[in-house]
Design an enzyme around this catalytic site. Sequence first.
Site, PDB file in Angstrom:
ATOM      1  N   CYS A  50       0.812  -1.215   0.000  1.00 21.70           N
ATOM      2  CA  CYS A  50       0.000   0.000   0.000  1.00 21.70           C
ATOM      3  C   CYS A  50       0.846   1.266   0.000  1.00 21.70           C
ATOM      4  CB  CYS A  50      -0.947   0.017   1.198  1.00 21.70           C
ATOM      5  SG  CYS A  50      -0.118  -0.054   2.794  1.00 21.70           S
ATOM      6  N   ARG A  52       4.449   1.209  -1.142  1.00 25.05           N
ATOM      7  CA  ARG A  52       5.703   1.091  -1.893  1.00 25.05           C
ATOM      8  C   ARG A  52       5.483   0.245  -3.142  1.00 25.05           C
ATOM      9  NH1 ARG A  52       9.900   0.379   0.757  1.00 25.05           N
ATOM     10  NH2 ARG A  52       8.955   0.484   2.816  1.00 25.05           N
ATOM     11  N   SER A 109       9.250   0.935   6.969  1.00 26.11           N
ATOM     12  CA  SER A 109       7.790   0.982   6.930  1.00 26.11           C
ATOM     13  C   SER A 109       7.263   2.324   7.403  1.00 26.11           C
ATOM     14  CB  SER A 109       7.197  -0.126   7.804  1.00 26.11           C
ATOM     15  OG  SER A 109       7.503  -1.399   7.286  1.00 26.11           O
ATOM     16  N   GLU A 114       6.518  -2.662  11.942  1.00 25.85           N
ATOM     17  CA  GLU A 114       5.330  -3.467  11.604  1.00 25.85           C
ATOM     18  C   GLU A 114       5.770  -4.733  10.879  1.00 25.85           C
ATOM     19  OE1 GLU A 114       3.681  -4.043   8.556  1.00 25.85           O
ATOM     20  OE2 GLU A 114       4.960  -2.910   7.187  1.00 25.85           O
ATOM     21  N   GLY A 192     -14.014  -5.211   2.371  1.00 23.28           N
ATOM     22  CA  GLY A 192     -12.901  -5.962   1.798  1.00 23.28           C
ATOM     23  C   GLY A 192     -12.678  -7.222   2.611  1.00 23.28           C
ATOM     24  N   ALA A 193     -12.103  -8.234   1.979  1.00 28.34           N
ATOM     25  CA  ALA A 193     -11.859  -9.504   2.676  1.00 28.34           C
ATOM     26  C   ALA A 193     -10.468 -10.046   2.374  1.00 28.34           C
ATOM     27  CB  ALA A 193     -12.923 -10.528   2.287  1.00 28.34           C
ATOM     28  N   SER A 195      -6.057  -9.751   2.825  1.00 37.48           N
ATOM     29  CA  SER A 195      -5.191  -9.953   3.985  1.00 37.48           C
ATOM     30  C   SER A 195      -5.254  -8.787   4.971  1.00 37.48           C
ATOM     31  CB  SER A 195      -3.749 -10.165   3.523  1.00 37.48           C
ATOM     32  OG  SER A 195      -3.284  -9.067   2.761  1.00 37.48           O
ATOM     33  N   MET A 196      -5.253  -7.550   4.463  1.00 33.13           N
ATOM     34  CA  MET A 196      -5.301  -6.394   5.351  1.00 33.13           C
ATOM     35  C   MET A 196      -6.654  -6.288   6.036  1.00 33.13           C
ATOM     36  SD  MET A 196      -3.573  -3.712   6.476  1.00 33.13           S
ATOM     37  CE  MET A 196      -2.398  -2.976   5.341  1.00 33.13           C
TER      38      MET A 196
END
Length: 451
Positions: A50, A52, A109, A114, A192-193, A195-196
Amino acid sequence: MSLLVVGLSHRSAPVSVLERASLSADTQGKLLQDTLAAEPAAEAAVLATCNRIELYADVDKFHAGVAELSTLLSQHSGVGLEELTPYLYVHYEDRAVHHLFSVACGLDSMVVGEGQILGQIKDSLALGQELHSAGRLLNDLFQQSLRVGKRAHSETGIDRAGQSLVTFGLEQLADGTPTEEWAAGRTALVIGAGSMSSLAAATLARAGVAEIVVANRTRERAERLVQILTEPGGTGVRARAVDMASVGGELARADVVVSCTGATGLVLRAEEVEAALDGRDGPLALLDLAMPRDIDAAVHRLDGVRLVDIESLAEASADAPMAADVDRVRTIVAAEVAAFGAAQRAAHITPTVVALRTMAADVVAGEIARLEGRLPDLDERQRAEVSQTVRRVVDKLLHAPTVRIKQLAAEPGGAGYADALRTLFDLDPETVASVSRADVTDADIKNRGRV
């Protein structure tokens, strides 16, 4: 061949440029294929998160490689090269290794420390392996970066230096109130579903929200996330799945909304949020973790709405993290970069050493055959003794030089020793190349090439 990375991140480019330059999964695959088709590149991998976008390649020409990779990033991101170029950074050889290891440790990051970046690096490696764009160098590099990142998190307190974007974002929404206290009893809408979004849902559940509603364009994925949240032994939170068409109605009932989709346009417009405010008793908290953004930035102007997005997280994370832990991680990275460079340089000379030993074995075999022709009366035991003696002499003569040249080649600036060895012993370049293609190991030096 040499390692090159060209990219842009939250450190080099404004959010508006990162949003426009974001790459979908399909686009990443096409970028890798086009990179391999380009003349300077033999291997390629892309790391797109998100905040880079980086293109790694094994190139034979530095300047041509930089130009080609920059052009490819521009073409596939849709941002013109003239506009994109000022925001691009370039790392080469050891500096490229240092950069990826730092990224893996969370030092680069938006929120220092993180750990989600490790999963994203793993995904990048998997894509490169699936498309066969990652060869020996990039496989070694990305696998080692994962080990370095895990080492940093296990041996230091870098995790305490910063939190994941989800946790940090919720802390910003809580605005000084303990997250668990702020979240307790609230209703959360997760859009949304992936990974994030899954991480956000799990974090909200642990924080103590009463209910989580998951909306996704693919209903089955939303239902799968709900199943994970509500399965026995899980978080125990109430959860249900809805279609994206139901987001407007759910927005009116939610207390906190987290959105992170792969959409290229806005998912929540300011007028939709404004409509959801009618009749509400309390404020509405919005966390936008998508790149490009999911939620219209204009909602900032709406009364009763608090929006935290990637841009505001970047500003908030400027606070100094735990310096001691960061310094320890930097020490780990420096040591690992040196070790990786030494291993790669040593591996570079291995095919030449194997080719030398193979040539020596051929010379010994030829001379023994000549000896047998000139001394036909030697019995089996005598021939075996002569053969063993000759091989032992040659092996001892080659042992110290080959061991020493591997040590020298592992040092900075040692790349020229392989060329020197090939020149001194007049080794056939094609023979050395064929050994390289066979992917030799140290065992090959001892076994395949033993004279």
